[in-house]
Design a protein around this motif. Structure first.
Motif, PDB file in Angstrom:
ATOM      1  N   ASP A 195       0.825  -1.216   0.000  1.00  0.00           N
ATOM      2  CA  ASP A 195       0.000   0.000   0.000  1.00  0.00           C
ATOM      3  C   ASP A 195       0.856   1.261   0.000  1.00  0.00           C
ATOM      4  O   ASP A 195       0.541   2.239  -0.689  1.00  0.00           O
ATOM      5  N   GLU A 196       1.923   1.212   0.777  1.00  0.00           N
ATOM      6  CA  GLU A 196       2.826   2.383   0.819  1.00  0.00           C
ATOM      7  C   GLU A 196       3.414   2.651  -0.560  1.00  0.00           C
ATOM      8  O   GLU A 196       3.441   3.776  -1.043  1.00  0.00           O
ATOM      9  N   VAL A 197       3.885   1.557  -1.190  1.00  0.00           N
ATOM     10  CA  VAL A 197       4.494   1.705  -2.519  1.00  0.00           C
ATOM     11  C   VAL A 197       3.448   2.189  -3.521  1.00  0.00           C
ATOM     12  O   VAL A 197       3.718   3.082  -4.339  1.00  0.00           O
ATOM     13  N   LEU A 198       2.246   1.637  -3.424  1.00  0.00           N
ATOM     14  CA  LEU A 198       1.180   2.046  -4.356  1.00  0.00           C
ATOM     15  C   LEU A 198       0.907   3.543  -4.228  1.00  0.00           C
ATOM     16  O   LEU A 198       0.702   4.236  -5.229  1.00  0.00           O
ATOM     17  N   LYS A 199       0.935   4.017  -2.982  1.00  0.00           N
ATOM     18  CA  LYS A 199       0.683   5.451  -2.764  1.00  0.00           C
ATOM     19  C   LYS A 199       1.760   6.292  -3.478  1.00  0.00           C
ATOM     20  O   LYS A 199       1.447   7.253  -4.185  1.00  0.00           O
ATOM     21  N   ASP A 200       3.008   5.883  -3.301  1.00  0.00           N
ATOM     22  CA  ASP A 200       4.114   6.613  -3.958  1.00  0.00           C
ATOM     23  C   ASP A 200       3.962   6.581  -5.468  1.00  0.00           C
ATOM     24  O   ASP A 200       4.129   7.592  -6.158  1.00  0.00           O
ATOM     25  N   LEU A 201       3.648   5.395  -5.991  1.00  0.00           N
ATOM     26  CA  LEU A 201       3.556   5.248  -7.446  1.00  0.00           C
ATOM     27  C   LEU A 201       2.382   6.038  -8.018  1.00  0.00           C
ATOM     28  O   LEU A 201       2.492   6.662  -9.079  1.00  0.00           O
ATOM     29  N   LYS A 202       1.259   6.022  -7.291  1.00  0.00           N
ATOM     30  CA  LYS A 202       0.091   6.745  -7.813  1.00  0.00           C
ATOM     31  C   LYS A 202       0.346   8.245  -7.822  1.00  0.00           C
ATOM     32  O   LYS A 202      -0.101   8.958  -8.720  1.00  0.00           O
ATOM     33  N   LYS A 203       1.099   8.696  -6.817  1.00  0.00           N
ATOM     34  CA  LYS A 203       1.430  10.124  -6.782  1.00  0.00           C
ATOM     35  C   LYS A 203       2.265  10.485  -8.028  1.00  0.00           C
ATOM     36  O   LYS A 203       2.021  11.501  -8.683  1.00  0.00           O
ATOM     37  N   LEU A 204       3.203   9.611  -8.330  1.00  0.00           N
ATOM     38  CA  LEU A 204       4.028   9.848  -9.524  1.00  0.00           C
ATOM     39  C   LEU A 204       3.171   9.795 -10.788  1.00  0.00           C
ATOM     40  O   LEU A 204       3.306  10.632 -11.679  1.00  0.00           O
ATOM     41  N   GLU A 205       2.287   8.800 -10.841  1.00  0.00           N
ATOM     42  CA  GLU A 205       1.426   8.666 -12.023  1.00  0.00           C
ATOM     43  C   GLU A 205       0.571   9.932 -12.207  1.00  0.00           C
ATOM     44  O   GLU A 205       0.459  10.467 -13.308  1.00  0.00           O
TER      45      GLU A 205
END
Ligand code: GDP
Length: 455
Positions: A195-205
């Motif tokens: 979930d933490e990684v997904l949050k970072d990636l979605k922010k980048l996306e």
């Protein structure tokens, strides 16, 4: 590696021209064609003055300065030199030829940067940033590209990759040593980390929306009925003292596209053919094209002649912009006959209305201010923002998110834990495409093809 050479300065005549050489035999080749005044041994970051010689005719070609970069401290990490000659086409080509005759091969576009990447000095996202810095059309684009070149995106991606590797290690450990762990604990921990990684990636996306504006400008369509003042407004904007105007390829006879940066706002302006009843087939195609542009634009500036009552076509335009990012411009305010100001049809759109005179150049500042507000230009200029400006990067992030969401579902569905690691591995591989550690030869070729010669 073979020794490559190219003229690095732009084609044409200039005060100074630079011929660049890189590779194992760089200094040997130089030794054959260059007679330095000072014959001391080569040192890195030193410049020597001397003459380049035509080795066959034994005559001088030019008076030059040569800078030396000894491996590994060079752009490519190989032995390199840059010959600063006079910037004449004949002279530069003669020097280039001497290098070629004495063992160098002609560099392909981007080959110096490709070597910097293949030799591990920079990663792929940094290499791509080099071309972005060169091609930057606005200050914010140059700034964002420089940031990527210095490794800000690489760092972000590497931090995310490290987190994913940690999750994998945990999972593998629980497979290898089940006695030390309870599967539920591993699962819970894994979900939290994913979930933490997904949050970072979605922010980048999500940052790609802004990134696209940084790179391509705000695609802005100026629309209005004939004589509303579209061309006058376009010219007024392009006439701005500080405007940087860039030609855009593919300009058609029906629409004019111009890239312009005003007060830090990058705009890709499209002056569409007027919206009106088509008189003939050619015009009809033009109008269809305009409508297409309007559909694809980020911003619509709908311009009306404020001295005239609204016509059917104007009502259609108001309808067209209803659900769009749009600003209404009432033009010709200098004529002091503002009949459109309080029109309910205009007020009801809930769009910002700005009064201008494209002719007398009044109200234009208010228009810029409104665009700046709409697109939060100040935010784009902030130092700490990280934006994805490259579609390739965005796609990898998107695919990585998909894989991680799948891995999360696998955990929630209580599937065997080793299946989860397959998706995480795939997610890692997708991110590796950005930094270049898991990318195919074809993609690398494609990327460097876009470079200029000598870079
Ligand atoms: P377009 O057909 O929408 O591109 O309109 P133009 O820019 O060609 O303008 C049509 C006519 O309106 C021209 O004669 C312009 O000089 C005139 N015009 C445009 N803007 C203004 C303005 O702000 N004030 C006045 N008085 N005339 C304007």
């Amino acid at each position: 590696m073979s020794t490559i050479v190219a003229i690095s300065t732009a084609p044409g005549v200039g005060g100074i021209g630079i011929i660049r050489m890189s590779g194992d035999e760089c200094f040997e080749i130089l030794d054959k064609i260059f007679v330095p005044k000072n014959k001391t041994k080569i040192e890195s970051y030193r410049i020597k003055y001397g003459k380049i010689i035509d080795t066959e005719k034994n005559e001088e070609i030019d008076e030059v300065l040569v800078s030396y970069f000894v491996s590994p401290k060079s752009y490519t990490t190989e032995n390199m030199c840059e010959i600063n000659s006079h910037g004449g086409i004949i002279v530069m080509n003669k020097i280039l030829n001497e290098c070629l005759k004495n063992g160098a091969t002609l560099a392909e576009p981007g080959e110096f940067t490709k070597r910097a990447f293949l030799n591990g000095r920079i990663d792929l996202s940094q290499a791509e940033a080099v071309i972005d810095v060169i091609n930057a059309k606005s200050n914010i684009e140059a700034k964002a590209s420089m940031k990527q070149l210095s490794g800000s995106l690489s760092q972000k991606i590497n931090t995310i990759k490290k987190k994913l590797i940690d999750i994998m290690v945990d999972i593998e450990a629980s497979i290898d040593y089940p006695e030390y762990d309870v599967e539920e604990v591993t699962n819970e921990k894994a979900i939290k980390s994913i979930d933490e990684v997904l949050k970072d990636l979605k922010k980048l996306e999500d940052s790609f929306e802004d990134g696209k504006i940084i790179k391509e400008g705000i695609k802005t369509a100026i629309i209005g009925t004939p004589n509303a003042g579209k061309s006058s407004l376009l010219n007024t904007i392009l006439d701005e003292d500080r405007a940087i105007v860039t030609e855009i390829e593919g300009t058609t006879r029906d629409t004019i596209e111009e890239f312009v940066t005003i007060k830090g706002i990058p705009l890709k302006l499209i002056d569409t053919a007027g919206i009106r009843q088509a008189k003939d087939e050619v015009e009809k195609i033009g109008i269809e094209k305009s409508k297409e542009h309007i559909k694809n634009s980020d911003l619509i500036i709908a311009i009306f002649d404020t001295t005239k009552e609204l016509k059917q076509e104007d009502i259609e335009i108001l309808e067209m912009i209803k659900d769009r990012n749009a600003i209404i411009v009432l033009n010709k305010e200098d004529l002091n006959n503002n009949v459109l100001e309080n029109k309910s049809e205009i007020i009801n759109t809930n769009k910002k209305v700005i009064k201008i005179s494209a002719l007398k150049k009044t109200g234009i500042e208010d228009l810029y201010e409104e665009i700046s507000k709409l697109f939060n230009i100040n935010k784009l200029q902030l130092e700490d923002g990280q934006f994805i400006t490259n579609v390739r990067h965005k796609n990898s992030i998107k695919n990585s998110i998909k894989k991680l969401e799948k891995s999360k579902k696998t955990i929630l569905d209580n599937m065997p834990i080793d299946i989860i690691s397959i998706d995480i591995k795939d997610a890692l591989e997708e991110l590796g495409k950005i930094t270049g550690d898991s990318v195919s030869e074809d993609i690398i070729k494609e990327i460097f093809k876009k470079f200029c010669l000598g870079k």
